[in-house]
Design a protein around this motif. Sequence first.
Motif, PDB file in Angstrom:
ATOM      1  N   VAL A   1       0.783  -0.572   0.067  1.00 35.83           N
ATOM      2  CA  VAL A   1       0.038  -0.085   0.145  1.00 35.83           C
ATOM      3  C   VAL A   1       1.205   1.218  -0.439  1.00 35.83           C
ATOM      4  O   VAL A   1       1.936   1.187   0.938  1.00 35.83           O
ATOM      5  N   ARG A   2       0.717   1.958  -0.852  1.00 31.02           N
ATOM      6  CA  ARG A   2       1.547   3.500  -0.546  1.00 31.02           C
ATOM      7  C   ARG A   2       0.605   4.715  -0.413  1.00 31.02           C
ATOM      8  O   ARG A   2      -0.506   4.626  -0.584  1.00 31.02           O
ATOM      9  N   LYS A   3       0.996   5.435   0.797  1.00 32.65           N
ATOM     10  CA  LYS A   3       0.377   6.595   0.924  1.00 32.65           C
ATOM     11  C   LYS A   3       1.508   7.554   0.873  1.00 32.65           C
ATOM     12  O   LYS A   3       3.258   7.382   0.419  1.00 32.65           O
ATOM     13  N   GLN A   4       0.964   8.865  -0.001  1.00 27.72           N
ATOM     14  CA  GLN A   4       1.727   9.910   0.359  1.00 27.72           C
ATOM     15  C   GLN A   4       0.860  10.651   1.427  1.00 27.72           C
ATOM     16  O   GLN A   4      -0.681  11.295   1.021  1.00 27.72           O
ATOM     17  N   VAL A   5       1.926  11.961   1.625  1.00 35.23           N
ATOM     18  CA  VAL A   5       0.776  12.426   2.935  1.00 35.23           C
ATOM     19  C   VAL A   5       1.862  13.798   2.595  1.00 35.23           C
ATOM     20  O   VAL A   5       3.020  13.707   2.562  1.00 35.23           O
ATOM     21  N   GLU A   6       0.801  15.032   2.836  1.00 38.94           N
ATOM     22  CA  GLU A   6       1.853  16.591   2.495  1.00 38.94           C
ATOM     23  C   GLU A   6       1.974  16.961   3.732  1.00 38.94           C
ATOM     24  O   GLU A   6       0.427  16.616   4.587  1.00 38.94           O
ATOM     25  N   ILE A   7       3.145  16.649   4.750  1.00 38.43           N
ATOM     26  CA  ILE A   7       2.836  18.039   6.090  1.00 38.43           C
ATOM     27  C   ILE A   7       3.135  19.306   5.735  1.00 38.43           C
ATOM     28  O   ILE A   7       4.421  19.209   5.357  1.00 38.43           O
ATOM     29  N   ASN A   8       1.821  19.708   6.022  1.00 40.29           N
ATOM     30  CA  ASN A   8       2.531  21.749   6.433  1.00 40.29           C
ATOM     31  C   ASN A   8       2.864  21.806   7.605  1.00 40.29           C
ATOM     32  O   ASN A   8       2.438  21.721   8.599  1.00 40.29           O
TER      33      ASN A   8
ATOM     34  N   LEU B   1       6.561   9.531   1.892  1.00 40.75           N
ATOM     35  CA  LEU B   1       5.909   8.623   0.659  1.00 40.75           C
ATOM     36  C   LEU B   1       6.058   7.439   2.120  1.00 40.75           C
ATOM     37  O   LEU B   1       7.257   6.541   2.777  1.00 40.75           O
ATOM     38  N   LEU B   2       5.064   6.832   2.138  1.00 37.36           N
ATOM     39  CA  LEU B   2       4.388   5.425   3.369  1.00 37.36           C
ATOM     40  C   LEU B   2       4.492   4.365   2.265  1.00 37.36           C
ATOM     41  O   LEU B   2       3.237   4.014   1.596  1.00 37.36           O
ATOM     42  N   TYR B   3       5.141   3.128   2.281  1.00 40.79           N
ATOM     43  CA  TYR B   3       5.035   2.058   1.938  1.00 40.79           C
ATOM     44  C   TYR B   3       4.472   0.998   2.889  1.00 40.79           C
ATOM     45  O   TYR B   3       5.194   0.971   3.506  1.00 40.79           O
ATOM     46  N   THR B   4       3.276   0.435   2.941  1.00 43.60           N
ATOM     47  CA  THR B   4       3.061  -0.950   3.633  1.00 43.60           C
ATOM     48  C   THR B   4       2.941  -1.866   3.343  1.00 43.60           C
ATOM     49  O   THR B   4       2.806  -1.712   2.417  1.00 43.60           O
TER      50      THR B   4
ATOM     51  N   PRO C   1       5.081  -2.613  12.222  1.00 45.09           N
ATOM     52  CA  PRO C   1       6.647  -1.620  12.440  1.00 45.09           C
ATOM     53  C   PRO C   1       7.067  -1.361  11.221  1.00 45.09           C
ATOM     54  O   PRO C   1       7.232  -1.950  10.309  1.00 45.09           O
ATOM     55  N   THR C   2       8.091  -0.146  11.768  1.00 44.17           N
ATOM     56  CA  THR C   2       8.085   0.740  10.096  1.00 44.17           C
ATOM     57  C   THR C   2       9.350   1.887   9.810  1.00 44.17           C
ATOM     58  O   THR C   2       9.641   2.487  11.348  1.00 44.17           O
ATOM     59  N   PHE C   3      10.248   1.334   9.205  1.00 39.73           N
ATOM     60  CA  PHE C   3      11.896   2.683   8.902  1.00 39.73           C
ATOM     61  C   PHE C   3      10.786   3.303   8.484  1.00 39.73           C
ATOM     62  O   PHE C   3      10.716   3.516   7.565  1.00 39.73           O
TER      63      PHE C   3
ATOM     64  N   VAL D   1       8.379   1.015   5.820  1.00 43.24           N
ATOM     65  CA  VAL D   1       9.036   2.032   5.381  1.00 43.24           C
ATOM     66  C   VAL D   1       8.511   3.330   4.560  1.00 43.24           C
ATOM     67  O   VAL D   1       8.014   3.510   3.799  1.00 43.24           O
ATOM     68  N   ALA D   2       9.315   4.282   4.948  1.00 39.71           N
ATOM     69  CA  ALA D   2       8.735   5.599   5.009  1.00 39.71           C
ATOM     70  C   ALA D   2       9.717   6.507   5.177  1.00 39.71           C
ATOM     71  O   ALA D   2      11.067   5.955   5.179  1.00 39.71           O
ATOM     72  N   PHE D   3       9.893   7.404   3.698  1.00 37.83           N
ATOM     73  CA  PHE D   3      10.703   8.242   3.400  1.00 37.83           C
ATOM     74  C   PHE D   3      10.333  10.000   3.377  1.00 37.83           C
ATOM     75  O   PHE D   3       8.979  10.131   3.158  1.00 37.83           O
ATOM     76  N   ILE D   4      11.420  10.822   3.824  1.00 37.54           N
ATOM     77  CA  ILE D   4      11.697  11.836   4.115  1.00 37.54           C
ATOM     78  C   ILE D   4      12.347  12.633   3.343  1.00 37.54           C
ATOM     79  O   ILE D   4      13.609  12.086   3.860  1.00 37.54           O
ATOM     80  N   ASP D   5      12.205  13.924   2.815  1.00 41.89           N
ATOM     81  CA  ASP D   5      13.489  14.440   1.308  1.00 41.89           C
ATOM     82  C   ASP D   5      13.990  15.637   2.675  1.00 41.89           C
ATOM     83  O   ASP D   5      13.090  16.778   2.927  1.00 41.89           O
ATOM     84  N   TYR D   6      14.564  15.313   3.735  1.00 38.78           N
ATOM     85  CA  TYR D   6      15.092  16.436   4.906  1.00 38.78           C
ATOM     86  C   TYR D   6      15.604  17.860   3.895  1.00 38.78           C
ATOM     87  O   TYR D   6      15.361  18.899   4.641  1.00 38.78           O
TER      88      TYR D   6
END
Length: 424
Positions: free
Chosen positions: A103-110, A123-126, A134-136, A193-198
């Motif tokens: 499952v791919r989720k894309q989330v905007e964090i304002n 970006l989150l894949y489960t 549990p998630t990286f 596994v979730a990703f965020i561009d610093y």
Amino acid sequence: MFSRFSILSIKVGTLLILSGGFSGTAGATNFDESKVGHYTLPDVLTANDGTRITNSAEWYSLRRPEILEAYRDHIFGRSPQPGTNVTFHVWETATNALNGIAVRKQVEINFSGTTSGPIAHLLLYTPANQSAVPTFLCLQFNGNYTVDPDPGIAIFPELNPKSGLHEMPTNPRRGAAARNWKIAETLAHGYGVAFIDYREIEPDLPHGAGMPYGVRKNFPAPNAGDWGAIGAWAWGVSRALDYLETDKNVDAKRVILFGFSRLGKTALWAGAQDTRFAAVIANCSGEMGAALSRRDYGETVNDILARFPYWMCGNFQQYSNHWDRLPVDSHMLISLIAPRPLFLNTGSDDRWSDPHGEFLAAQAATPVYELLGRTGITETNFPPLDHLLLHDLSFNCHTGKHDILQTDWDDFLIFADHIFQTQK
Ligand code: GCU
């Protein structure tokens, strides 16, 4: 302090004459183990008033808080509470991603809840058909579209430092950094596994020029002692954890924070402050990460101050040439993660990051892990290359350079399986 500084002061003197100002540039980098010099680490289990810490209650009530305060006052600065009205918008849930395995989720964090943001994209894949996994949570260096060729990953405008405007990247290469991740295998192990561009938390620009575009713009201007860019990135990734706490596909009590290099330093500082992170993996975190600062090997405090002073708080500047006066060293940063599991991964060719200094720091932090009933580094000697020391405080040195290797992920998954099986 070290004999090298007498040479250094001559060099600095020369620079003074040539440039008319102190450059802060360190002398030649030492890569010779025999020239590291002598140093004494602050005792992690002796409180500032001399009290010897002998049980976990004293650790939590006395010593841990004062180490954390020292890091706030002198090293990374003091991060605010969440403070601004951070909002999350899950704008996509794709239930059949990566050929049906995710499952791919894309989330905007304002980060301000207003049009002035800043905005980061998670970006989150489960794993398909699983919840509460549990998630990286991976801090990473580029747009999320680089982590996998998946055509569904959105590409967003990025800050152009010259114009100050956000512009679409020219010729974005999907999956350009895919070799740093093992998404399918991670999912197959039952992890998200979730990703965020610093850079979306705060752009990493010379002289701290990214600050007006990042999360710190929403707080009062920093004074000496306030937070640096590492503090800002750490604050931002805690907000990403705030989001994960709301997502039923994720078990937010079992989030492993991952960071590489400057983001390894960030992961350590985020994990030190925010005890909701269940575990941390710091990959090649080096100077002001897990490597001992008092060791004159590879990158030094002076080097950080010469090139990246804005990563740190204002008070840190006073430690140029005075590493022995630091109230802390990296074994104490590690101790702030205890008793939660921590994996320090290093690279044999990454001498700049001082793998041996990370190993020694892990050894020096081990009494805290043991005091809290966990396992640290019991091994006396630096391990053979590619030989994982699997403990609550784990260590490995891969054959190779400053990098995230595919084989590292094999170890990260062994580590995750180990901690979640033994600590259910
Ligand atoms: C530079 C810096 C390191 C840092 C690294 C990185 O090499 O000197 O401290 O870890 O960049 O983040 O890539």
